[in-house]
Design a protein around this motif. Structure first.
Motif, PDB file in Angstrom:
ATOM      1  N   GLY A 188     -35.058  39.873  32.088  1.00  0.00           N
ATOM      2  CA  GLY A 188     -35.845  40.679  31.150  1.00  0.00           C
ATOM      3  C   GLY A 188     -35.122  40.912  29.838  1.00  0.00           C
ATOM      4  N   HIS A 189     -33.817  40.944  29.875  1.00  0.00           N
ATOM      5  CA  HIS A 189     -33.027  41.223  28.672  1.00  0.00           C
ATOM      6  C   HIS A 189     -32.606  39.945  27.940  1.00  0.00           C
ATOM      7  N   GLY A 190     -33.022  38.783  28.457  1.00  0.00           N
ATOM      8  CA  GLY A 190     -32.716  37.536  27.746  1.00  0.00           C
ATOM      9  C   GLY A 190     -31.262  37.090  27.839  1.00  0.00           C
ATOM     10  N   SER A 219     -22.253  52.112  26.700  1.00  0.00           N
ATOM     11  CA  SER A 219     -22.865  51.118  27.579  1.00  0.00           C
ATOM     12  C   SER A 219     -23.774  51.811  28.592  1.00  0.00           C
ATOM     13  N   ALA A 220     -25.058  51.427  28.603  1.00  0.00           N
ATOM     14  CA  ALA A 220     -25.991  52.023  29.568  1.00  0.00           C
ATOM     15  C   ALA A 220     -25.614  51.642  30.990  1.00  0.00           C
ATOM     16  N   ALA A 221     -24.974  50.491  31.165  1.00  0.00           N
ATOM     17  CA  ALA A 221     -24.553  50.080  32.503  1.00  0.00           C
ATOM     18  C   ALA A 221     -23.411  50.967  33.008  1.00  0.00           C
ATOM     19  N   GLU A 247     -26.866  55.312  25.123  1.00  0.00           N
ATOM     20  CA  GLU A 247     -27.534  54.517  24.085  1.00  0.00           C
ATOM     21  C   GLU A 247     -28.322  55.434  23.143  1.00  0.00           C
ATOM     22  N   ILE A 248     -29.446  55.952  23.631  1.00  0.00           N
ATOM     23  CA  ILE A 248     -30.285  56.801  22.780  1.00  0.00           C
ATOM     24  C   ILE A 248     -29.545  58.090  22.422  1.00  0.00           C
ATOM     25  N   GLY A 249     -28.822  58.652  23.384  1.00  0.00           N
ATOM     26  CA  GLY A 249     -28.071  59.883  23.109  1.00  0.00           C
ATOM     27  C   GLY A 249     -27.056  59.675  22.001  1.00  0.00           C
ATOM     28  N   LEU A 298     -29.525  61.565  30.635  1.00  0.00           N
ATOM     29  CA  LEU A 298     -30.676  60.658  30.461  1.00  0.00           C
ATOM     30  C   LEU A 298     -30.378  59.313  31.137  1.00  0.00           C
ATOM     31  N   THR A 299     -31.267  58.915  32.033  1.00  0.00           N
ATOM     32  CA  THR A 299     -31.020  57.709  32.830  1.00  0.00           C
ATOM     33  C   THR A 299     -31.574  56.460  32.146  1.00  0.00           C
ATOM     34  N   CYS A 300     -31.096  55.326  32.603  1.00  0.00           N
ATOM     35  CA  CYS A 300     -31.597  54.033  32.109  1.00  0.00           C
ATOM     36  C   CYS A 300     -32.383  53.383  33.233  1.00  0.00           C
ATOM     37  N   ASP A 301     -33.701  53.218  33.025  1.00  0.00           N
ATOM     38  CA  ASP A 301     -34.547  52.691  34.099  1.00  0.00           C
ATOM     39  C   ASP A 301     -35.624  51.769  33.530  1.00  0.00           C
ATOM     40  N   PRO A 302     -35.201  50.701  32.858  1.00  0.00           N
ATOM     41  CA  PRO A 302     -36.183  49.849  32.166  1.00  0.00           C
ATOM     42  C   PRO A 302     -37.136  49.138  33.131  1.00  0.00           C
ATOM     43  N   VAL A 303     -38.417  49.358  32.929  1.00  0.00           N
ATOM     44  CA  VAL A 303     -39.434  48.779  33.818  1.00  0.00           C
ATOM     45  C   VAL A 303     -39.403  47.251  33.720  1.00  0.00           C
ATOM     46  N   LYS A 330     -28.316  53.036  36.028  1.00  0.00           N
ATOM     47  CA  LYS A 330     -27.446  52.455  34.994  1.00  0.00           C
ATOM     48  C   LYS A 330     -27.840  51.009  34.721  1.00  0.00           C
ATOM     49  N   GLU A 331     -28.990  50.835  34.116  1.00  0.00           N
ATOM     50  CA  GLU A 331     -29.449  49.524  33.658  1.00  0.00           C
ATOM     51  C   GLU A 331     -29.527  48.479  34.773  1.00  0.00           C
ATOM     52  N   THR A 332     -29.997  48.923  35.935  1.00  0.00           N
ATOM     53  CA  THR A 332     -30.158  47.974  37.040  1.00  0.00           C
ATOM     54  C   THR A 332     -31.636  47.731  37.349  1.00  0.00           C
TER      55      THR A 332
HETATM   56  S1  SF4 Z   1     -33.690  52.936  29.139  1.00  0.00           S
HETATM   57 FE1  SF4 Z   1     -33.896  51.266  27.650  1.00  0.00          FE
HETATM   58  S2  SF4 Z   1     -33.072  52.115  25.733  1.00  0.00           S
HETATM   59 FE2  SF4 Z   1     -32.352  53.421  27.381  1.00  0.00          FE
HETATM   60  S3  SF4 Z   1     -30.367  52.555  27.905  1.00  0.00           S
HETATM   61 FE3  SF4 Z   1     -31.859  51.628  29.288  1.00  0.00          FE
HETATM   62  S4  SF4 Z   1     -32.417  49.683  28.312  1.00  0.00           S
HETATM   63 FE4  SF4 Z   1     -31.416  50.974  26.736  1.00  0.00          FE
END
Ligand code: SF4
Length: 479
Positions: A67-69, A353-355, A362-364, A399-404, A461-463
């Motif tokens: 998903g992240h290329g 690093s979100a991982a 990241e956003i924080g 704030l967690t990292c949970d990219p769909v 953490k970005e998993t």
């Molecule tokens: S939720 Fe999205 S913007 Fe936030 S750290 Fe994860 S990948 Fe990056």
């Protein structure tokens, strides 16, 4: 997990890097790792005798790499392409040619057989102890020799090679060495200079002033073009979630028929619409959405400090330019210098690093950077800048990292609008406050963020193994 303390000096160009979306740690970092592997082959004279190359992706790079290329990035890196200048419209044709021909011209000079489906290996159940974002390049040479080099993409496009002690950059000695917020404040007090000028003085240790200014303005131009482009492209984002781009429709609605021909006349047309609260708020959202929709489309963006969070700083900078009359090169430089120092402090004392730390990293961090920069540009003192950065991070802690679906789209794109508006609120709060009364220092919140990162469950953490990523993937596919 390795702690990010004891970093060498960081330049503004270590924090802001021009690259291609969607992820600084999963796209830009692996791309740069591939270029470093190529350069190591070149330096040892082995490039012409390479017969086969394979890339192993571990941990978070395997889990959210598609998903992240990440596969795209390592292949373009191995081809010798530069993420700063490679035309984004050439990405798909290059990948199609690789798949069709089953051949790669390694480093633009050594043709080898390469099967993208087999030679980029996603090791979903394996991770390396130093950092969750690890990748190993394997090469077989004509003389029977076999090489393996492992790199770690530690956030924001930074890359470290195994055995290098966790350092991506070796900085010079600075006139104002800064390990944390307290030291930054010490130099500001001692010299009477604002944060941005301390940064400008330190940058002289790397290169002449005019060169730094030109480079930072190029960063600004890339941000500006990204916002402008993103506000004029509609459609559906790639990746299969069918997420609809919103920045274009929103900005069209807000501009309400006023005409313009380029970025400058667009700024004038936006100003003509006034400065009411809802109007301003909608524009800040449009700016942030535009950048992250571009980021999700493999377009050209600036890490600020990462790609996933790339929209916060341009959105707040555009807010300052359009609604606070900040459209001068000096103001833009001041903003970006200041922001970069706050990003460096988080990288040195915690992580970007979100991982390692989830989305607070990241956003924080981007929100804290923007809050401090806006505070200085609106006349705040160095202490008020730090107060603003602290406030912005304080309300992103945990704030967690949970990219769909492992895509940098949901919740990432909207999350940039939230980071931007929190930054503006934090700056306003700090500007209206007496820092003598602040109970939490910026260093306190950096340390708290790091401790929260250590306590955070790995699935956040970005998993893509927790949170929104597991609760709503199918529903979104039907949108
Ligand atoms: S939720 Fe999205 S913007 Fe936030 S750290 Fe994860 S990948 Fe990056």
């Amino acid at each position: 997990m390795a702690h990010q303390h004891s970093e060498p000096a960081l330049s503004v160009f270590d924090i802001f890097k021009i690259g291609i979306g969607p992820s600084s740690s999963h796209t830009l970092g692996p791309w740069r790792a591939a270029l470093r592997f190529l350069s190591s082959l070149q330096q040892t004279g082995r490039l012409p005798i390479v017969r086969k190359v394979q890339v192993l992706l571990y941990g978070s790079l395997a889990k959210t790499g598609r998903g992240h290329g990440t596969d795209v990035a390592v292949m373009l890196g191995l081809c010798g392409e530069d993420p700063v200048t490679f035309p984004v419209e050439n990405i798909n044709p290059t990948l199609e040619a690789l798949s069709r021909d089953q051949q790669m011209v390694l480093g633009k000079s050594a043709p080898i057989a390469f099967d993208p489906a087999a030679d980029v290996v996603f090791l979903m159940d394996e991770s390396l102890p130093f950092h969750p974002n690890a990748l190993t390049f394997l090469a077989q040479l004509e003389n029977g020799e076999e090489l393996a080099e492992t790199y770690y993409s530690v956030g924001g496009g930074f890359v470290v090679k195994e055995g290098e002690g966790g350092r991506d950059v070796n900085g010079p000695d600075l006139p104002f060495p800064i390990a944390d917020a307290r030291e930054l404040l010490h130099w500001c007090r001692k010299t009477g200079l604002p944060i941005s000028e301390i940064v400008a003085e330190n940058e002289l240790a790397w290169r002449p002033e005019a060169e730094t200014a030109a480079g930072v303005l190029q960063i600004w131009h890339t941000m500006r073009d990204c916002v402008y482009r993103g506000c004029h492209i509609s459609g559906i984002l790639p990746g299969g979630l069918n997420v609809i781009r919103r920045a274009s429709d929103l900005s069209k609605k807000l501009i309400s028929g006023r005409t313009y021909t380029d970025f400058d006349s667009w700024v004038a047309a936006i100003r003509e619409g006034g400065s009411g609260f809802k109007y301003t708020l909608d524009w800040v959202s449009a700016f942030a959405l535009a950048v992250n929709e571009e980021n999700a489309s493999f377009s050209r963006v600036v890490t600020a400090p990462t790609n996933g969070a790339a929209g916060v700083i341009p959105a707040v900078l555009l807010y300052y330019i359009v609604f606070c009359d900040g459209y001068q090169d000096e103001s833009i430089l001041r903003f970006l210098y200041n922001a970069s120092e706050i990003g460096s402090i988080f990288k040195k004392g915690a992580t970007i690093s979100a991982a390692m730390g989830g989305c607070q990293a990241e956003i924080g961090v981007s929100s804290a950077m923007a809050a401090s920069a806006l505070t200085e540009c609106l006349g705040g003192s160095a202490r008020q800048c730090q107060m603003a950065a602290e406030i912005a991070m304080e309300h992103h802690l945990g704030l967690t990292c949970d990219p769909v679906a492992g895509l940098v789209q949901v919740p990432c794109i909207e999350r940039n609008t939230m980071g931007a508006i929190k930054a503006i609120t934090a700056a306003q709060l700090a500007l209206q406050s007496n820092p003598d009364h602040a109970r939490v220092s910026l260093d306190n919140v950096v340390e708290t963020m790091w401790e929260t990162a250590l306590d955070m469950n790995a699935k956040y953490k970005e998993t893509a193994e927790g949170g929104l990523a597991v609760n709503i993937p199918l529903g979104l596919k039907e949108c």
